[in-house]
Design a protein around this motif. Structure first.
Motif, mmCIF file in Angstrom:
data_model
loop_
_atom_site.group_PDB
_atom_site.id
_atom_site.type_symbol
_atom_site.label_atom_id
_atom_site.label_comp_id
_atom_site.label_asym_id
_atom_site.label_seq_id
_atom_site.Cartn_x
_atom_site.Cartn_y
_atom_site.Cartn_z
ATOM 1 N N GLY A 156 0.825 -1.208 0.000
ATOM 2 C CA GLY A 156 0.000 0.000 0.000
ATOM 3 C C GLY A 156 0.855 1.251 0.000
ATOM 4 N N GLU A 157 0.184 2.389 0.124
ATOM 5 C CA GLU A 157 0.854 3.681 0.024
ATOM 6 C C GLU A 157 1.403 4.203 1.349
ATOM 7 O OE1 GLU A 157 -2.082 6.296 -1.579
ATOM 8 O OE2 GLU A 157 -1.661 5.702 -3.645
ATOM 9 N N SER A 158 0.899 3.687 2.481
ATOM 10 C CA SER A 158 1.305 4.285 3.751
ATOM 11 C C SER A 158 1.641 3.248 4.813
ATOM 12 C CB SER A 158 0.216 5.220 4.278
ATOM 13 O OG SER A 158 -0.946 4.479 4.575
ATOM 14 N N PHE A 159 2.390 3.707 5.782
ATOM 15 C CA PHE A 159 2.758 2.909 6.944
ATOM 16 C C PHE A 159 2.579 3.811 8.151
ATOM 17 C CE2 PHE A 159 5.934 1.542 10.088
ATOM 18 C CZ PHE A 159 5.581 0.211 10.235
ATOM 19 N N LYS A 160 1.546 3.520 8.959
ATOM 20 C CA LYS A 160 1.248 4.344 10.125
ATOM 21 C C LYS A 160 1.110 3.427 11.320
ATOM 22 C CE LYS A 160 -1.194 8.510 9.216
ATOM 23 N NZ LYS A 160 -2.441 9.225 9.140
ATOM 24 N N GLU A 161 2.174 3.287 12.073
ATOM 25 C CA GLU A 161 2.095 2.505 13.303
ATOM 26 C C GLU A 161 3.319 2.753 14.161
ATOM 27 O OE1 GLU A 161 3.325 -1.942 12.741
ATOM 28 O OE2 GLU A 161 1.993 -1.429 11.086
ATOM 29 N N ALA A 162 3.243 2.320 15.396
ATOM 30 C CA ALA A 162 4.369 2.452 16.319
ATOM 31 C C ALA A 162 5.241 1.210 16.204
ATOM 32 C CB ALA A 162 3.865 2.613 17.747
ATOM 33 N N VAL A 163 6.531 1.415 16.139
ATOM 34 C CA VAL A 163 7.502 0.320 16.111
ATOM 35 C C VAL A 163 8.243 0.362 17.443
ATOM 36 C CG1 VAL A 163 9.534 -0.627 14.975
ATOM 37 C CG2 VAL A 163 7.763 0.504 13.616
ATOM 38 N N THR A 164 8.220 -0.738 18.170
ATOM 39 C CA THR A 164 8.850 -0.782 19.488
ATOM 40 C C THR A 164 10.161 -1.558 19.422
ATOM 41 O OG1 THR A 164 6.683 -0.696 20.539
ATOM 42 C CG2 THR A 164 8.515 -1.447 21.901
ATOM 43 N N LEU A 165 11.195 -0.975 20.008
ATOM 44 C CA LEU A 165 12.503 -1.620 20.093
ATOM 45 C C LEU A 165 12.890 -1.724 21.563
ATOM 46 C CD1 LEU A 165 14.415 0.463 17.401
ATOM 47 C CD2 LEU A 165 13.411 -1.784 17.077
ATOM 48 N N THR A 166 13.316 -2.904 21.971
ATOM 49 C CA THR A 166 13.800 -3.090 23.334
ATOM 50 C C THR A 166 15.230 -3.599 23.255
ATOM 51 O OG1 THR A 166 11.570 -3.642 24.086
ATOM 52 C CG2 THR A 166 13.391 -4.236 25.543
ATOM 53 N N ARG A 167 16.140 -2.889 23.895
ATOM 54 C CA ARG A 167 17.544 -3.286 23.883
ATOM 55 C C ARG A 167 18.279 -2.548 24.986
ATOM 56 N NH1 ARG A 167 20.079 -2.610 18.620
ATOM 57 N NH2 ARG A 167 22.060 -2.119 19.561
ATOM 58 N N ASP A 168 19.510 -2.887 25.200
ATOM 59 C CA ASP A 168 20.351 -2.176 26.157
ATOM 60 C C ASP A 168 20.902 -0.949 25.452
ATOM 61 O OD1 ASP A 168 19.854 -4.078 28.039
ATOM 62 O OD2 ASP A 168 21.685 -5.209 27.675
ATOM 63 N N TRP A 169 20.219 0.172 25.604
ATOM 64 C CA TRP A 169 20.616 1.405 24.944
ATOM 65 C C TRP A 169 21.819 1.996 25.650
ATOM 66 C CZ3 TRP A 169 18.403 2.126 20.454
ATOM 67 C CH2 TRP A 169 17.123 1.605 20.230
ATOM 68 N N ALA A 170 22.699 2.582 24.885
ATOM 69 C CA ALA A 170 23.860 3.280 25.432
ATOM 70 C C ALA A 170 23.788 4.741 25.021
ATOM 71 C CB ALA A 170 25.153 2.647 24.914
ATOM 72 N N ALA A 171 24.439 5.583 25.806
ATOM 73 C CA ALA A 171 24.510 6.993 25.431
ATOM 74 C C ALA A 171 25.128 7.094 24.046
ATOM 75 C CB ALA A 171 25.356 7.756 26.445
ATOM 76 N N ASN A 172 24.558 7.944 23.213
ATOM 77 C CA ASN A 172 25.003 8.208 21.847
ATOM 78 C C ASN A 172 24.627 7.117 20.836
ATOM 79 O OD1 ASN A 172 26.132 10.681 22.593
ATOM 80 N ND2 ASN A 172 28.011 9.686 23.220
ATOM 81 N N ASP A 173 23.834 6.111 21.237
ATOM 82 C CA ASP A 173 23.257 5.224 20.224
ATOM 83 C C ASP A 173 22.399 6.087 19.308
ATOM 84 O OD1 ASP A 173 24.349 2.900 21.190
ATOM 85 O OD2 ASP A 173 22.515 2.159 22.130
ATOM 86 N N TRP A 174 22.226 5.647 18.070
ATOM 87 C CA TRP A 174 21.392 6.408 17.152
ATOM 88 C C TRP A 174 20.504 5.480 16.334
ATOM 89 C CZ3 TRP A 174 22.341 5.393 11.979
ATOM 90 C CH2 TRP A 174 23.600 4.874 11.652
#
Length: 195
Positions: free
Chosen positions: A155-173
């Motif tokens: 389709g033409e659009s993508f409207k939703e929340a994508v959830t990521l769970t991980r050990d985030w570190a300062a300055n991850d991008w």
């Protein structure tokens, strides 16, 4: 990058920099960054940078200067949505200014001998609203240069929340890539810095 180029040129040949030398180097960096932009817009990283050069520096040592500079940048960052309607509409601050503040956080921690702690197993939700008139094929979520999630789309659009769970570190991008049905259709966001 021009901020840091001008900053480093001003410090060239110095073994140490006091508050006065640091402030002068920052001024040189901001001037270099402004000269590189034909029509500087308020509410961007340039505004956040400039706010650091407008503080009162007299009588401050390096740590005192840096604390005042950091606070000025943080205050100005919060005002960026009032300067750029697109930021206000999205409910965000300027990403370049946020990235600069993240760099300053690292400097501040180094100056004070602090350790930057990573957040363990923290959940992050990205609200995506992507559209392509010719249709979408795939959405990719990229963390630190690595594709961590590929989402097939029809389709033409993508409207939703994508959830990521991980050990985030300062300055991850994080950034989002969108691939259209045509092999030449590709879009990418600016990186979002995890502070």
């Amino acid at each position: 990058s021009l901020l840091f180029r001008g900053f480093s040129k001003a410090l060239k040949g110095m073994n140490e920099a006091d508050g006065t030398g640091f402030a002068a180097a920052l001024n040189a960096g901001v001037e270099a960054a402004y000269k590189a932009v034909m029509k500087p817009a308020e509410g961007t990283i340039l505004t956040v940078m400039r706010s650091c050069t407008e503080i009162e520096t007299e009588g401050l040592d390096l740590l005192g200067l840096f604390d005042r500079m950091y606070d000025a940048a943080a205050d100005m960052l919060e005002k960026t949505p009032d300067m750029l309607p697109v930021l206000k509409q999205a409910g965000v601050v300027d990403s370049g200014g946020q990235g600069l503040l993240t760099v300053f956080k690292g400097w501040r921690a180094a100056f004070y001998g602090e350790k930057v702690e990573a957040a363990a197993g923290e959940e992050l939700s990205l609200n995506c609203d992507i559209w392509n008139r010719d249709g979408l094929k795939e959405i990719r979520i990229v963390v630190n240069g690595e594709i961590v999630k590929q989402i097939p789309v029809t389709g033409e659009s993508f409207k939703e929340a994508v959830t990521l769970t991980r050990d985030w570190a300062a300055n991850d991008w994080i950034l989002i890539e969108a691939l259209g049905v045509d092999c030449c259709q590709y879009a990418i966001t600016n990186p979002i810095i995890i502070a």
